[in-house]
Write an enzyme that holds these catalytic residues in place. Structure first.
Site, PDB file in Angstrom:
ATOM      1  N   ASP A  98       3.402  -8.582  -3.772  1.00  0.00           N
ATOM      2  CA  ASP A  98       2.012  -8.212  -4.068  1.00  0.00           C
ATOM      3  C   ASP A  98       1.933  -6.797  -4.626  1.00  0.00           C
ATOM      4  OD1 ASP A  98       1.265 -10.546  -2.804  1.00  0.00           O
ATOM      5  OD2 ASP A  98       0.941  -9.539  -0.875  1.00  0.00           O
TER       6      ASP A  98
HETATM    7  N1  URA Z   1       4.217 -11.780   1.798  1.00  0.00           N
HETATM    8  C1  URA Z   1       3.114 -11.097   1.461  1.00  0.00           C
HETATM    9  O1  URA Z   1       2.076 -11.225   2.113  1.00  0.00           O
HETATM   10  N2  URA Z   1       3.179 -10.264   0.417  1.00  0.00           N
HETATM   11  C2  URA Z   1       4.283 -10.082  -0.329  1.00  0.00           C
HETATM   12  O2  URA Z   1       4.276  -9.313  -1.280  1.00  0.00           O
HETATM   13  C3  URA Z   1       5.423 -10.812   0.035  1.00  0.00           C
HETATM   14  C4  URA Z   1       5.357 -11.653   1.104  1.00  0.00           C
END
Ligand code: URA
Length: 243
Positions: A102
């Site tokens: 993310d």
């Molecule tokens: N899980 C998440 O919530 N975000 C990420 O970036 C990777 C795994």
């Protein structure tokens, strides 16, 4: 396997459209035979010629990036935000991230121009372990974390059992640091798992991917994977070994 016109475009022969025209005009040979069908699937082991000249096979490259927070896991962004390829300005190959983190998540991201390798590592059936460290709002009890260890229902189904460890808890600030290892890769999965037990994630970092760690790197830095590391990752994915 990749579509022929995509392979030509990637090799820098011409745009995707012009590459299609070259194919339709009968100017492209695959393993010695003229191919006029758009969308023919080819692999890097095929010999491809355009107007009698053999395509240079692009050398494959593999990097480990310590992605900082506030960067998009993509090769471009319509809102002009920073993207992970911005950290590879001097690399001339068309690399892209293997999976994604993310925007707000930092941590370990593999970058490559090897599509087959990227598919192998992201395919859910290969179950490669990924370890995250999360700072949570609130301090979960053992039984809260056990729910994640058993698997928890999210809107897109049950999660596979996770390994979860409370690293520290601060009763003054009411925050906890928890390590979690999962082998799935659903969208915002770790954040949604902690939301589901009532402890929202405030900060998230991916610390480990299979046996790879961020050791020796600061946020924004990268290093090349060794040939041995690449081979091990392939073997792990192909044999279903997780560590
Ligand atoms: N899980 C998440 O919530 N975000 C990420 O970036 C990777 C795994």
């Amino acid at each position: 396997m990749e579509r022929l016109q995509k392979m030509l475009a990637h090799a820098g022969i011409a745009s995707r459209r012009k590459s299609e025209q070259l194919i339709l005009d009968g100017k492209v040979r695959v393993n010695g035979k003229v191919v006029k069908e758009l969308g023919t699937k080819v692999s890097h082991s095929d010999t491809i010629e355009v107007e009698g000249v053999q395509l240079e096979k692009e050398q494959k490259v593999y990097y480990l990036l310590y992605k900082p927070r506030g960067v998009i896991s993509a090769v471009s962004d319509d809102k002009n935000r920073k993207v992970v390829t911005d950290f590879f300005d001097t690399v001339e190959k068309r690399i892209y991230p293997v999976g994604r983190l993310d925007y707000d998540t930092s941590g370990l991201l593999i970058m490559t121009n090897d599509g087959e390798f990227a598919n192998l590592l992201t395919h859910p059936k290969f179950e490669i372990d990924k370890t995250y460290v999360a700072r949570l709002k609130g301090i979960p009890k053992r039984e809260d974390l056990q729910k994640l260890e058993r698997g928890i229902k999210l809107e897109d189904g049950m999660t596979a059992p996770a390994k979860v460890k409370l690293l520290s808890a601060d009763s003054k600030t009411g925050k906890a640091i928890v390590q979690i290892t999962i082998h799935e890769g659903r969208n915002r999965q770790v954040r949604r798992m902690f939301d589901a037990i009532g402890f929202p994630v405030q900060k998230l970092s991916r610390e480990q991917f299979a046996f790879l760690t961020l050791k020796g790197l600061n946020a924004g830095e990268s290093r090349e994977l060794s040939a041995h590391e690449v081979k091990l990752l392939r073997v792990m994915a192909e044999t279903g070994k997780r560590h």
